[in-house]
Every structure is written in C-alpha cells, then in structure tokens.
Design a protein around this motif. Structure first.
Motif, short mmCIF file in Angstrom:
data_model
loop_
_atom_site.label_atom_id
_atom_site.label_comp_id
_atom_site.label_asym_id
_atom_site.label_seq_id
_atom_site.Cartn_x
_atom_site.Cartn_y
_atom_site.Cartn_z
N GLY A 66 20.91 -118.05 -31.70
CA GLY A 66 20.55 -119.18 -30.64
C GLY A 66 20.70 -118.47 -29.05
N GLY A 67 20.12 -118.01 -29.03
CA GLY A 67 19.75 -116.76 -27.56
C GLY A 67 21.16 -116.22 -27.61
N LYS A 68 22.05 -116.22 -28.10
CA LYS A 68 23.22 -115.00 -27.77
C LYS A 68 22.60 -113.60 -27.77
CE LYS A 68 25.74 -118.74 -28.36
NZ LYS A 68 25.34 -119.64 -29.54
N PRO A 69 23.91 -112.80 -26.31
CA PRO A 69 23.16 -111.26 -26.80
C PRO A 69 23.81 -110.77 -27.18
CG PRO A 69 24.41 -111.77 -24.28
CD PRO A 69 23.97 -113.37 -25.56
N MET A 70 23.66 -109.18 -28.47
CA MET A 70 24.08 -108.72 -28.68
C MET A 70 25.16 -108.04 -28.00
SD MET A 70 24.46 -106.96 -31.79
CE MET A 70 25.42 -106.44 -32.79
N ARG A 71 25.95 -107.48 -28.37
CA ARG A 71 27.62 -107.60 -27.79
C ARG A 71 28.44 -106.35 -29.58
NH1 ARG A 71 31.52 -111.36 -25.35
NH2 ARG A 71 31.22 -112.45 -27.31
N SER A 72 29.35 -105.58 -28.01
CA SER A 72 29.86 -104.75 -29.12
C SER A 72 30.37 -105.41 -30.24
CB SER A 72 30.57 -103.67 -28.23
OG SER A 72 31.41 -102.66 -29.12
N GLN A 73 30.79 -105.21 -30.85
CA GLN A 73 31.62 -105.68 -32.15
C GLN A 73 31.38 -107.04 -32.53
OE1 GLN A 73 34.77 -102.31 -31.03
NE2 GLN A 73 35.72 -104.32 -31.93
N LEU A 74 29.86 -108.10 -32.61
CA LEU A 74 29.54 -109.11 -32.41
C LEU A 74 29.53 -108.99 -34.33
CD1 LEU A 74 29.38 -111.37 -31.34
CD2 LEU A 74 26.96 -111.27 -31.14
N GLY A 75 29.34 -108.44 -35.01
CA GLY A 75 29.43 -108.72 -36.06
C GLY A 75 30.30 -107.39 -37.62
N LEU A 76 29.88 -107.13 -38.21
CA LEU A 76 29.75 -106.33 -39.89
C LEU A 76 29.59 -106.36 -40.30
CD1 LEU A 76 33.23 -104.53 -39.39
CD2 LEU A 76 33.85 -105.75 -40.94
N ALA A 77 29.12 -104.70 -40.34
CA ALA A 77 28.17 -105.04 -41.77
C ALA A 77 29.03 -104.24 -43.47
CB ALA A 77 26.94 -103.71 -41.29
N LEU A 78 28.46 -104.41 -44.21
CA LEU A 78 28.80 -103.82 -45.23
C LEU A 78 28.28 -103.64 -46.13
CD1 LEU A 78 31.92 -106.82 -45.78
CD2 LEU A 78 32.45 -104.72 -44.25
N MET A 79 27.69 -102.39 -46.56
CA MET A 79 26.86 -102.06 -47.14
C MET A 79 26.99 -101.63 -47.92
SD MET A 79 24.13 -101.02 -43.60
CE MET A 79 25.79 -100.25 -42.49
N PRO A 80 27.15 -101.74 -49.34
CA PRO A 80 27.27 -101.23 -50.31
C PRO A 80 25.88 -99.89 -50.61
CG PRO A 80 27.38 -103.88 -50.65
CD PRO A 80 26.68 -103.10 -49.66
N SER A 115 31.57 -115.03 -30.66
CA SER A 115 33.15 -114.57 -31.23
C SER A 115 32.60 -113.57 -31.80
CB SER A 115 34.20 -115.88 -32.31
OG SER A 115 34.60 -115.79 -31.97
N LEU A 116 33.67 -112.37 -31.35
CA LEU A 116 34.05 -111.07 -32.36
C LEU A 116 34.67 -110.82 -32.87
CD1 LEU A 116 34.72 -108.67 -28.34
CD2 LEU A 116 32.08 -109.72 -29.53
N ILE A 117 34.79 -110.01 -34.11
CA ILE A 117 34.94 -109.81 -35.43
C ILE A 117 35.54 -108.80 -35.25
CG2 ILE A 117 33.12 -109.80 -36.94
CD1 ILE A 117 34.35 -107.35 -35.70
N ASN A 118 36.70 -108.58 -33.38
CA ASN A 118 38.15 -108.57 -34.13
C ASN A 118 38.81 -108.48 -34.76
OD1 ASN A 118 36.88 -106.11 -32.55
ND2 ASN A 118 37.35 -107.17 -30.24
N ALA A 141 29.73 -102.02 -34.86
CA ALA A 141 28.79 -102.39 -34.51
C ALA A 141 29.62 -102.27 -32.94
CB ALA A 141 28.23 -103.33 -34.68
N THR A 142 30.60 -100.89 -33.10
CA THR A 142 30.78 -100.31 -31.73
C THR A 142 30.70 -100.34 -30.44
OG1 THR A 142 33.00 -100.08 -32.55
CG2 THR A 142 32.67 -99.76 -31.03
N ASN A 143 30.15 -100.38 -29.51
CA ASN A 143 29.17 -99.78 -28.48
C ASN A 143 27.81 -100.27 -28.75
OD1 ASN A 143 31.51 -98.73 -27.00
ND2 ASN A 143 31.59 -97.07 -28.25
N TYR A 144 27.60 -101.13 -29.43
CA TYR A 144 26.41 -101.54 -29.42
C TYR A 144 25.81 -103.16 -28.91
CZ TYR A 144 21.65 -102.65 -32.75
OH TYR A 144 20.81 -102.90 -32.76
N ARG A 145 25.30 -102.58 -28.00
CA ARG A 145 24.78 -104.15 -26.85
C ARG A 145 23.25 -104.06 -26.18
NH1 ARG A 145 27.75 -107.17 -22.63
NH2 ARG A 145 26.63 -108.26 -21.54
N ASP A 146 22.88 -105.05 -26.84
CA ASP A 146 21.25 -104.94 -25.32
C ASP A 146 21.36 -106.48 -25.15
OD1 ASP A 146 18.87 -104.82 -25.54
OD2 ASP A 146 18.13 -103.12 -26.89
N ASP A 147 21.18 -106.43 -23.64
CA ASP A 147 21.25 -108.07 -23.60
C ASP A 147 19.55 -108.71 -23.58
OD1 ASP A 147 23.60 -108.20 -22.68
OD2 ASP A 147 22.83 -107.06 -20.05
#
Length: 339
Positions: free
Chosen positions: A288-302, A183-186, A276-282
């Motif tokens: 649990g076996g899911k490939p990295m896809r664009s906008q799969l996560g949101l990093a919040l980095m203080p 599920s994407l973070i959109n 992570a927009t346009n960040y994809r790496d199969d």
C-alpha cells in the motif's frame, strides 16, 4: 474453500481462500508468495508479508520478496563445485542460484490446481536446463502451495535431475505480523529451537564453524524480543541456525499487539533468518505504498546451511540422477487471543 484467479500485465495471480477467510496469494513469476492475509485479535484481516504493490516491480527490482529460491539458496563461495564453474553474481561468489536466468524472476508453469472441502492448492513447475548458471543436469522443480481450513499453509519443493547436481531451495518471504508495513519487527517475539548457528566472516560468508548459541545474541531457544538481540549483532541477523529435531514446531514468531502468530515445522535441517537490517530502498512501494526500511520484515528460510558444499558438517545438497528430493515447510497461522 476456493481459488480466485486474476491477471495483470501478463502476470497470473492465484488466491487460495479457506472457509475462515484466511488467504494466500501466489503469482506465477518466481512462484512467489505476494500476500498472506490473517486476522488480528479484533478480527481484522491484513497482509502479514512484505510484497510490492505492482507485480512488475518483483521482476524490475529482483529483490526476492516472497520468491522461490532455487536451484541453490544462499551463497556458494568462489562460484565453484567440483569442476563446474557457476555463475558469479555476487562478486566472485554465486548467490541464490545465479542470474542466467534467475529462477526467482522467471514464469513458472501452473501444472494443476487442488481443491477439496478441507484444502486448496497449486502445483507449479519450472524446468532448468543442463548448463544453466553452470549447473549440471536438466532439473524439474515442482512447487506445491497448499492452504487448509485450520490456517496451515504448506510449501513443498521437489527437485529431480537427470545428472548428479545440487539442490537446496527455499522461500524468501519477509513476515511482518503486525499487518502494518510501517511497523518494524523489533518487538516481535522469536523462538528458534536451535543449539548451534553458522558463524560468518567479515564478508558474510560462512566460516564453517558452528558455535553454540549459549550466552550469545543468537540464543532464541527461549522466546526473545527480536530488536534487542539484533542490536548486538553487527549488520543484523543474516545467519543460519541448525534446527533441533523435535516433534513440535522448531520456530515461532509472534506479534504481541495483533496477537498474530506463525509457527514453522520443516524437514529442512536448518533455518536462515534475515532481519533486513540496513536494507532500505525508497523506490520500493510495499503493502500500500510503504517504502522498504531496515527491519521492516523478518525472513525465515528453511534450507540446508548456505555454502554446504564447502563444509561437510553442514550436510549435503547433492542429489543423484532421477532421485527426487523434497523439502517441505508448514506455516501454521493462529491468533493467541482467539478463544
């Protein structure tokens, strides 16, 4: 409150568990957060951060999921500070502390474990030597990871050097509060208490300008759905925000379906957000076996805004000899459907 330990392929994992079954897992390589498990509106626990299925993949792919970034997070243009030539590991620039060695993928020493009736935690340490990646000074970096019984997870980074040097650490965890890495973070709702953001040029380097967020897709002062805002920003979110000083959390992220929510309170002056927009790496196998896809996560980095040494208005990341500096961020997890 308890700490569960296990080892696999030379990597040590420590899982902090509170009395409500929330847990945080940290591995010693890179002082990396590999999992945070919290409950949804139905009481089901799931991992809400992106992480590799195999610990070795963190080291193989060096993609910073959950890692501690130090000595300096983000970019340093031209890889130069004063008369020091830093490691060029992003073209002619210096990124995330360099790669000779890359602290995010080196083993950290477990200094001690903490356990009381109200909290459990770890204190990890890494010593980076004078001249590594071009930085002056031998620096001791201490990372504290503490989980309490109220769902608050606190990360503290302390740096102490024997010479004047640079220090601007952060943690690079990608959140996916749905607990489902398909599920994407959109549709997540994001709020950032920030009036200004750091503009980037076409090379994604800070220009030094700090425009107001008003009437821009960077305005998250009121809660906004992430996807429509990201769609208006070429390349997605990878920008820094100047945090307002408030007595309450500066950042909120919320998933409406699961009800999971995390708020941030930090003493760092800024927050870098990566969609992570346009960040994809199969090749990657996450959660649990899911490939990295664009906008799969949101990093919040203080942190202090990237490339601060070239932009006085960003703040200072220079630390003096034998004067420890600490950055601390508290992540408060909750569920809005709890009664």
């Amino acid at each position: 409150m308890k700490i569960i330990e296990h080892q696999a392929n030379g990597i040590n994992y420590y899982t902090l568990v509170n009395n409500h079954h929330m847990s945080v897992t940290v591995m010693d390589w890179g002082a990396t957060v590999t999992a945070i498990k919290t409950h949804d509106k139905d009481g089901k626990f799931a991992n809400v951060v992106l992480g590799f299925d195999e610990g070795e993949d963190y080291i193989t792919y060096q993609s910073f999921f959950g890692a501690t970034i130090a000595r300096v997070a983000g970019v340093i243009k031209k890889a130069k500070w004063r008369n020091y030539e830093l490691t060029q590991n992003a073209g002619e620039n210096h990124l995330n502390g360099g790669n000779m060695p890359q602290i995010a993928f080196e083993p950290w020493f477990l200094e001690r474990k903490l356990q009381t009736s109200e909290q459990v935690g770890l204190v990890m340490q890494y010593i980076t030597l004078d001249g590594e990646n071009g930085y002056p000074g031998t620096m001791t970096i201490t990372a504290d990871f503490i989980l309490d019984n109220n769902g608050k997870f606190t990360i503290s980074y302390t740096g102490k050097s024997d010479k004047t040097t640079l220090f601007n650490p952060t943690n690079h965890t990608y959140f996916n509060l749905s607990g489902n890495a398909e599920s994407l973070i959109n549709h997540d709702i994001l709020k950032i208490n920030a009036d200004e953001y750091a503009a980037l040029n076409k090379h994604n380097l800070p220009t030094g300008k700090l425009p107001w967020v008003t009437d821009s897709p960077f305005d998250f002062r009121d809660p906004r759905e992430v996807g429509p805002q990201i769609a208006k920003i070429k390349g997605g979110l990878r920008h820094g925000f100047v945090l307002n000083k408030t007595p309450y959390p500066q950042v909120e992220l919320f998933d409406r379906v699961s009800g999971r929510k995390v708020t941030l309170r930090t003493n760092a002056p800024a927050l870098v957000v990566s969609s992570a927009t346009n960040y994809r790496d199969d090749r990657y196998r996450l959660n649990g076996g899911k490939p990295m896809r664009s906008q799969l996560g949101l990093a919040l980095m203080p942190q202090v805004l990237p490339d601060a040494i070239h932009h006085r208005e960003f703040g200072s990341i220079i630390i003096e000899p034998n004067v420890p500096v600490t950055y601390q961020t508290a992540y408060q997890f909750s569920n809005i459907y709890d009664v």
